[in-house]
Motif scaffolding. Sequence first.
Motif, PDB file in Angstrom:
ATOM      1  N   ARG A 107       0.692  -1.198   0.004  1.00  0.00           N
ATOM      2  CA  ARG A 107       0.009  -0.012  -0.085  1.00  0.00           C
ATOM      3  C   ARG A 107       0.895   1.325  -0.077  1.00  0.00           C
ATOM      4  NH1 ARG A 107      -5.312   0.726   1.609  1.00  0.00           N
ATOM      5  NH2 ARG A 107      -5.116  -1.245   2.334  1.00  0.00           N
ATOM      6  N   ALA A 108       1.679   1.268   0.800  1.00  0.00           N
ATOM      7  CA  ALA A 108       2.784   2.657   0.942  1.00  0.00           C
ATOM      8  C   ALA A 108       3.654   2.702  -0.400  1.00  0.00           C
ATOM      9  CB  ALA A 108       3.724   2.110   2.136  1.00  0.00           C
ATOM     10  N   GLN A 166       1.317   4.238  -2.860  1.00  0.00           N
ATOM     11  CA  GLN A 166       1.190   5.627  -2.610  1.00  0.00           C
ATOM     12  C   GLN A 166       2.633   6.581  -3.071  1.00  0.00           C
ATOM     13  OE1 GLN A 166      -1.322   7.371  -1.615  1.00  0.00           O
ATOM     14  NE2 GLN A 166      -0.043   9.252  -1.989  1.00  0.00           N
ATOM     15  N   LEU A 167       3.465   5.887  -2.762  1.00  0.00           N
ATOM     16  CA  LEU A 167       4.694   6.495  -3.102  1.00  0.00           C
ATOM     17  C   LEU A 167       4.846   6.408  -4.748  1.00  0.00           C
ATOM     18  CD1 LEU A 167       7.462   4.995  -0.832  1.00  0.00           C
ATOM     19  CD2 LEU A 167       6.481   7.206  -0.718  1.00  0.00           C
TER      20      LEU A 167
END
Lengths: 97, 97
Positions: free
Chosen positions: B85-86, B89-90
Amino acid sequence: MLPILSALSDQTRFAAMRLLYDGDEHCVCELMRVIGATQSRMSRHMQVLKQAGLVVDRRDAQWVRYRMNPDLSPDLKALLDAVFRAETQLNRERNAA
Amino acid sequence: MLPILSALSDQTRFAAMRLLYDGDEHCVCELMRVIGATQSRMSRHMQVLKQAGLVVDRRDAQWVRYRMNPDLSPDLKALLDAVFRAETQLNRERNAA
DNA sequence: AAGGTATATGCGTTTAGGCGCATAAGGAGG
DNA sequence: CCTCCTTATGCGCCTAAACGCATATACCTT
């Protein structure tokens, strides 16, 4: 993402991050004492964490205070949450065995 | 925890894990094709992921099928969720810039 | 200014990890 | 049995990263 994972995948840095996870400031001298690292080693590892954007530092008199980056994106904060939660769980299992 | 973070902090292994994250089986030949890695390189990296407990493998005729370890603890599964998920997003932020 | 504490950094050494190449091993099919 | 396809592995090379030691830098106190 890789720089962040790399930053966390070192014993010393992981221990430091776990300490800073409380959100408070900790000087290098404290970190090295608690973790049991030499001064240069601790300092360098903190640079790596800083470079990865995980921590910020601030000079305060002769000390440098590090703390978790307060501007960490929610997703990255959630990542840290998951990491330390998983670690706690793994330690529990380890102690049970 | 460190073995898991180390396992994930390599480009090739991260890419492989992202592919296996769908829960399905993927043979080494597919992984190397998609990721663009040589055979020995792919094979070795899969051993590292396996050693870390993140994936399991199964021989099927001349293929070896890898998939995400279905017995991953909920906390570790949550960790993978947070990681990808991170990363998503990045990537979004990167593309916006 | 001098001395003490805290932190960073240059430097050389050592170690860990990733890579390619070649080869072995496992299995399918003629 | 022989050949082809797929995967694993022994080996040597090379690079990145971690380390300690010494030294520089920053700041405080007297």
